[in-house]
Design a protein around this motif. Structure first.
Motif, PDB file in Angstrom:
ATOM      1  N   VAL B 126      -6.448  -8.718  15.546  1.00 16.09           N
ATOM      2  CA  VAL B 126      -6.276  -7.775  14.440  1.00 16.09           C
ATOM      3  C   VAL B 126      -6.736  -8.412  13.137  1.00 16.09           C
ATOM      4  N   LEU B 127      -6.359  -9.670  12.950  1.00 18.30           N
ATOM      5  CA  LEU B 127      -6.722 -10.385  11.732  1.00 18.30           C
ATOM      6  C   LEU B 127      -8.246 -10.448  11.567  1.00 18.30           C
ATOM      7  N   VAL B 128      -8.927 -10.722  12.673  1.00 20.34           N
ATOM      8  CA  VAL B 128     -10.381 -10.859  12.610  1.00 20.34           C
ATOM      9  C   VAL B 128     -11.036  -9.505  12.358  1.00 20.34           C
ATOM     10  N   LEU B 129     -10.546  -8.479  13.058  1.00 18.19           N
ATOM     11  CA  LEU B 129     -11.264  -7.212  13.039  1.00 18.19           C
ATOM     12  C   LEU B 129     -10.932  -6.319  11.846  1.00 18.19           C
ATOM     13  N   VAL B 130      -9.658  -6.157  11.553  1.00 18.76           N
ATOM     14  CA  VAL B 130      -9.310  -5.135  10.569  1.00 18.76           C
ATOM     15  C   VAL B 130      -8.427  -5.636   9.426  1.00 18.76           C
ATOM     16  N   ALA B 131      -8.495  -6.943   9.135  1.00 16.96           N
ATOM     17  CA  ALA B 131      -7.623  -7.485   8.101  1.00 16.96           C
ATOM     18  C   ALA B 131      -7.713  -6.744   6.765  1.00 16.96           C
ATOM     19  N   PRO B 132      -8.922  -6.522   6.232  1.00 23.73           N
ATOM     20  CA  PRO B 132      -8.972  -5.871   4.914  1.00 23.73           C
ATOM     21  C   PRO B 132      -8.361  -4.467   4.920  1.00 23.73           C
ATOM     22  N   GLN B 133      -8.594  -3.739   6.025  1.00 18.07           N
ATOM     23  CA  GLN B 133      -8.045  -2.384   6.108  1.00 18.07           C
ATOM     24  C   GLN B 133      -6.517  -2.422   6.111  1.00 18.07           C
ATOM     25  N   ALA B 135      -4.616  -4.788   5.009  1.00 16.93           N
ATOM     26  CA  ALA B 135      -4.120  -5.253   3.713  1.00 16.93           C
ATOM     27  C   ALA B 135      -4.047  -4.105   2.730  1.00 16.93           C
ATOM     28  N   ARG B 136      -5.041  -3.215   2.809  1.00 14.35           N
ATOM     29  CA  ARG B 136      -5.053  -2.098   1.869  1.00 14.35           C
ATOM     30  C   ARG B 136      -3.833  -1.192   2.087  1.00 14.35           C
ATOM     31  N   ILE B 137      -3.451  -1.031   3.359  1.00 15.49           N
ATOM     32  CA  ILE B 137      -2.257  -0.223   3.632  1.00 15.49           C
ATOM     33  C   ILE B 137      -1.000  -0.999   3.230  1.00 15.49           C
ATOM     34  N   ALA B 138      -1.011  -2.290   3.528  1.00 15.66           N
ATOM     35  CA  ALA B 138       0.203  -3.081   3.319  1.00 15.66           C
ATOM     36  C   ALA B 138       0.616  -3.119   1.856  1.00 15.66           C
ATOM     37  N   ILE B 139      -0.369  -3.188   0.937  1.00 19.62           N
ATOM     38  CA  ILE B 139       0.041  -3.272  -0.466  1.00 19.62           C
ATOM     39  C   ILE B 139       0.562  -1.933  -0.987  1.00 19.62           C
ATOM     40  N   LYS B 140       0.393  -0.886  -0.200  1.00 14.53           N
ATOM     41  CA  LYS B 140       0.983   0.392  -0.617  1.00 14.53           C
ATOM     42  C   LYS B 140       2.500   0.372  -0.432  1.00 14.53           C
ATOM     43  N   PHE B 141       2.979  -0.667   0.281  1.00 14.02           N
ATOM     44  CA  PHE B 141       4.425  -0.802   0.451  1.00 14.02           C
ATOM     45  C   PHE B 141       5.040  -1.324  -0.827  1.00 14.02           C
ATOM     46  N   GLY B 142       5.548  -0.416  -1.629  1.00 15.70           N
ATOM     47  CA  GLY B 142       6.249  -0.832  -2.837  1.00 15.70           C
ATOM     48  C   GLY B 142       7.723  -1.030  -2.522  1.00 15.70           C
ATOM     49  N   PRO B 143       8.521  -1.264  -3.545  1.00 19.74           N
ATOM     50  CA  PRO B 143       9.956  -1.476  -3.336  1.00 19.74           C
ATOM     51  C   PRO B 143      10.627  -0.340  -2.550  1.00 19.74           C
ATOM     52  N   ALA B 144      10.280   0.902  -2.851  1.00 22.49           N
ATOM     53  CA  ALA B 144      10.950   2.022  -2.178  1.00 22.49           C
ATOM     54  C   ALA B 144      10.625   2.027  -0.689  1.00 22.49           C
ATOM     55  N   GLU B 145       9.377   1.722  -0.360  1.00 20.59           N
ATOM     56  CA  GLU B 145       8.968   1.721   1.049  1.00 20.59           C
ATOM     57  C   GLU B 145       9.627   0.556   1.794  1.00 20.59           C
ATOM     58  N   ILE B 146       9.694  -0.599   1.132  1.00 15.03           N
ATOM     59  CA  ILE B 146      10.344  -1.741   1.783  1.00 15.03           C
ATOM     60  C   ILE B 146      11.822  -1.448   1.999  1.00 15.03           C
ATOM     61  N   PHE B 147      12.425  -0.777   1.022  1.00 12.53           N
ATOM     62  CA  PHE B 147      13.822  -0.386   1.178  1.00 12.53           C
ATOM     63  C   PHE B 147      13.991   0.481   2.436  1.00 12.53           C
ATOM     64  N   ILE B 263       4.635  -5.576  10.243  1.00 13.03           N
ATOM     65  CA  ILE B 263       5.669  -6.017   9.310  1.00 13.03           C
ATOM     66  C   ILE B 263       5.276  -7.334   8.660  1.00 13.03           C
ATOM     67  N   GLY B 264       4.639  -8.205   9.422  1.00 10.31           N
ATOM     68  CA  GLY B 264       4.187  -9.469   8.844  1.00 10.31           C
ATOM     69  C   GLY B 264       3.215  -9.270   7.705  1.00 10.31           C
ATOM     70  N   SER B 265       2.428  -8.203   7.789  1.00 11.22           N
ATOM     71  CA  SER B 265       1.393  -8.015   6.776  1.00 11.22           C
ATOM     72  C   SER B 265       1.936  -7.426   5.480  1.00 11.22           C
ATOM     73  N   ILE B 266       3.177  -6.970   5.486  1.00 11.76           N
ATOM     74  CA  ILE B 266       3.745  -6.403   4.262  1.00 11.76           C
ATOM     75  C   ILE B 266       4.369  -7.528   3.447  1.00 11.76           C
ATOM     76  N   PRO B 316      -2.390 -10.515   4.368  1.00  9.34           N
ATOM     77  CA  PRO B 316      -2.402 -10.471   2.897  1.00  9.34           C
ATOM     78  C   PRO B 316      -2.728 -11.828   2.284  1.00  9.34           C
ATOM     79  N   LEU B 317      -2.400 -12.906   2.993  1.00 10.10           N
ATOM     80  CA  LEU B 317      -2.682 -14.235   2.440  1.00 10.10           C
ATOM     81  C   LEU B 317      -4.185 -14.447   2.289  1.00 10.10           C
TER      82      LEU B 317
END
Lengths: 336, 500
Positions: B126-133, B135-147, B263-266, B316-317
């Motif tokens: 997954v990391l090799v193939l679709v990491a940027p994609q 990551a783009r979803i993962a940063i949409k996880f703001g505080p409310a989503e993490i909650f 979950i790791g990517s968030i 994300p790293l």
């Protein structure tokens, strides 16, 4: 053979435990062994490893800088530096530990503005006067950034918008009472704008900025430079006396008319009764390390400014900085 | 293009020094991960100064080796001793330790290794193939989503409460209360510190976890007579899961690995939550069942999930330069001192380095597999050690571990206190896993909740504004409803008492 296997196993289990235990255990024992300090008068320093307490986690900016300086300085010191992370309560845990050690130079603390923020927040009941300076090593400018596709091109534009729309602009920092928070508040007060300051954990404000949860971030410049270089984030301003090397087009806060420093400093301090001679030896060691070419290169990679300051000057500097910080924290309503 | 990078990366990695460092890193990781009280994070910190002298790729390979080896090794003490080596292995204890009591230790360990490595490799793909994609979803996880995500994580309390939901919930609340001690994470107000500066930094999660799992076992083993103690005198042979068992568990492993990767990517959500969700998956779909009917699935699920996190956290790293958990935060530091600034440009400017890291991760997983599989034969021998040798040793390890977390003796007291509390809870039939779950998730849920409210200026609607939070919150409701209905139908009088 069969019989001994369990014992062997147990021993092999204990070896790594001792490894961890020893790196810390040694120094834990050190303050207690007072015998060797009896002939302190002669200033035979150092006769054993010097322990540096780092107030923040391993791998963080403070930690990396200290470990590098320790590595370079060891040679000059003639004894190893041992770096130990004692984290918690915005630095109060580590400061309290070092304060309670013998003032003999074998326990020093890697300090920063946190000496003032932790005290004025009420996390500890002693302040910078409990320690005396050894040397300042670096300064780190703080940056104010927005997303690259945001409409604001300058700090003035951002805050002009903020003034027209009170309470709408959200600015992320790395935690309540953190230095980035103080900076954010100082700037918004300077413009007289009503904005929402959102405390994030370390580094998470950048992620929130990219995810459009906040409109701007106040972070150490080093923490956003990779995004700036990639063109995903736009810097509006940096703190400090001069523009930073990595982003020469970005004006300083001074150029925007803000009169104040707002730069994070990192320094070494020792308990206040540490003898002058010992301080002088340590100061010399850190001067050597900070001014080495190796460290200059390292600092450049990290995006921090090498900035050596000797013990005496540092004490004055910290006193002034503490007063500034107190004023700012009063403004936020965090001052206890 | 990609192939070029891959070849260049392979060139960088297939170097004796790098290979040796990988083996070293994995060995250190497994040792630290598998020892109760020591964690892979400590291993990484210990190795960090060493990397200053190395080139960038060998340095990263070493640290990643510790990380991945440690994540896998965490299952060893969880399964053999009922003490998780890392917080992420806490969910593995539930079924894994019960399997050991039945004499299936080797099989449980084998399953853990297999699912860990499978998930590790899957996360690499997954990391090799679709990491940027991602990551783009993962940063949409703001505080409310993490909650919302963490709320969903809490729903797993239903599954780990060993049949008594009320007691499970009480345990969970105890954990949450303990986590409120210290400076509050948002405003820095001291809570329940009673003027003690020691308590300001709160209760250390690791110290509390070590105590809560280890001390009750030590007490039980000291107070029980020889007959009462489970004696593992049956020959613990290294019997690995059969192919048919692996085939049966494969869909579960893949699903849990994907959960872990996600979950790791968030950033800021943390790994243990993935492991608990993985256990929940295993339990719901395949019927793992704690003390009563432990199953290999109950080991495979959480282990696949927590190793999925390793690759997930790198997303994300590497793509954004944002660390997803404490271990990757240290990794970020190591990259920066080598002049590599992870972020959007890393792939473009240092493509061969990035692919070198990918190849290194692949080799690290292989090394972990080999070392761990051979290690199992050795690990299970620990069960042959008489308990009057074994448990004092564990006690020593726990004290050292609790001290080493922050180099602070106060944490050792915390460990003992948590241990006694854990013993009392177990004695009266309260499951301790929900306490740990709450300790792990408590700070995250509070951060998310309060940050979201600051962002929304106090408007509670923020929690149902985005589709992501709506999905997680409704999943939670669904789980609760389903649990209530199914347990309501078949509730036995005198709910099952979990055995310690």
């Amino acid at each position: 053979m069969k019989r001994w296997l369990p014992l062997l196993l147990i021993i092999s289990l204990l070896v790594p435990a001792l490894l961890v235990g020893c790196t810390s255990g040694d120094q834990e024992a050190a303050p207690g062994t007072n015998g060797e300090e009896a002939d302190e008068k002669k200033i035979d320093f150092p006769t054993k490893p010097v322990e540096i307490t780092v107030l923040f986690g391993a791998g963080g900016g403070q930690d990396l800088i200290v470990r590098k300086l320790a590595e370079i300085g060891e040679e000059k010191l003639g004894q190893p530096f041992v770096v130990v992370n004692r984290t918690g309560a915005g630095g109060a845990v580590g400061y309290t530990y070092v304060k309670d050690q013998k003032p003999d130079g074998y326990n020093i603390v890697a300090s920063s503005n946190s000496i003032s923020t932790a005290y004025h927040k009420g996390n500890m009941d002693f302040d910078y006067r409990t320690f005396r300076g050894i040397a300042m090593v670096v300064k780190e400018p703080v940056s104010i950034a927005v997303k690259a596709d945001a409409p604001w091109k300058t700090l003035d534009e951002l805050f002009a918008y903020a003034k027209e729309h009170p309470g709408e602009i959200k600015i992320g920092n790395s935690g309540v009472g953190s230095f980035t928070h103080l900076t954010g508040v100082a700037v918004s007060k300077f413009y007289g704008a009503d904005v929402v300051h959102v405390p994030f954990g370390k580094g998470l404000a950048v992620s929130a900025l990219l995810g459009e949860k906040i409109d701007a971030s106040v972070q150490l410049a080093a923490e956003v430079m990779n995004q700036v270089e990639a063109g995903t984030v736009r810097l509006l301003a940096v703190t400090g006396d001069k523009r930073i090397e990595a982003a020469p087009d970005v004006p300083t806060l001074k150029e925007y008319g803000y009169d104040g420093n707002l730069t994070l400093y990192r320094s070494f301090h020792a308990p206040k009764d540490t003898p002058d001679e010992v301080i002088a030896i340590l100061e010399e060691v850190f001067k050597y390390a900070v001014e080495s070419e190796e460290f200059a290169e390292f600092a450049k990679e990290l995006g921090v400014q090498v900035s050596f300051m000797g013990a005496e000057e540092l004490d004055e500097f910290v006193a002034k900085d503490d007063a500034d910080t107190a004023r700012l924290m009063e403004l936020i309503g965090l001052k206890k | 293009m990609v192939l070029d990078y891959l070849l260049a990366g392979m060139n960088l990695v297939t170097d004796v020094q790098v290979l040796a460092l990988i083996v070293l890193g994995v060995t250190v990781g497994i040792m630290f991960g598998s020892m109760p009280g020591l964690t892979y994070s400590m291993g990484i910190i210990l190795m960090l100064p060493l990397t200053f002298q190395l080139e960038s790729l060998p340095a990263v390979a070493l640290l990643l080796g510790v990380y991945i080896g440690g994540m896998t090794g965490g299952s060893v003490s969880a399964i053999l001793l009922g003490i998780p080596g890392t917080p992420s292995a806490a969910a593995t204890v539930l079924d894994g330790f019960q399997l050991t009591k039945r004499g299936d230790a080797a099989k449980a360990l084998g399953t853990a290794v297999f699912s860990s490595i499978l998930a590790g490799l899957l996360s690499l793909v997954v990391l090799v193939l679709v990491a940027p994609q991602i990551a783009r979803i993962a940063i949409k996880f703001g505080p409310a989503e993490i909650f919302a995500l963490v709320v969903f994580g809490f729903s797993t309390i239903c599954g780990v409460s060993a049949g008594n939901l009320l007691k499970g919930l009480i345990s969970g609340v105890i954990g949450l209360l303990v986590m409120t001690i210290g400076l509050d994470p948002v405003m820095g107000v001291p809570r329940y510190t009673f003027g003690m500066s020691r308590l300001m930094s709160g209760v250390d999660l690791l110290a509390a976890m070590i105590g809560m799992f280890a001390i009750p076992q030590i007490i039980a083993n000291f107070t029980a007579s020889d007959k009462e103690v489970y004696v593992v005198d049956q020959k613990v042979s290294a019997s690995f899961p059969s192919w048919s068992e692996i085939r049966r568990m494969l869909p579960l492993m893949i699903r849990c690995a994907l959960i872990g990767i996600g979950i790791g990517s968030i950033p800021g959500s943390g790994g243990p939550i993935a492991a608990f969700l993985g256990y929940d998956q295993a339990k719901r779909k395949q019927g793992a069942g704690g003390a009563d009917k432990p199953s290999l699935e109950g080991v495979a699920g959480p282990e696949a999930a927590n190793n999925g996190v390793t690759g997930g956290a790198l997303i994300p790293l590497l793509t954004l330069g944002i660390p997803g958990d404490p271990a990757t935060a240290i990794l970020l530091g190591a990259l920066v001192i080598h002049g590599l600034r992870p972020g959007p440009l890393l792939f473009k400017e240092y493509g061969d380095f990035v692919y070198g890291v990918f190849v290194a991760i692949f080799l690290i997983n292989l090394a972990t597999l080999l070392i761990q599989f051979f290690g199992i034969r050795l690990f299970v021998k620990i069960l042959g050690v008489q308990r009057y040798y074994l448990y004092p040793t564990i006690l020593v390890l726990c004290v050292v571990g609790a001290f080493a977390v922050n180099n602070n003796f106060f944490d050792v007291y915390v460990m003992f206190f948590a241990g006694v509390m854990g013993y009392l809870l177990q004695k009266y039939g309260f499951p301790t896993t929900p306490v740990i779950l709450a300790l792990v998730l408590g700070p995250t849920i509070e951060d998310g909740f309060r940050r979201a409210l600051i962002l929304s200026s106090g408007d509670l609607l923020v929690f149902v504004e985005s589709p992501v939070s709506i999905i997680f919150l409704s999943l939670t409701v669904l789980v609760l409803a389903k649990f209530y209905l199914s347990s309501g139908g078949s509730r036995q009088p005198g709910a099952r008492q979990p055995k310690a």
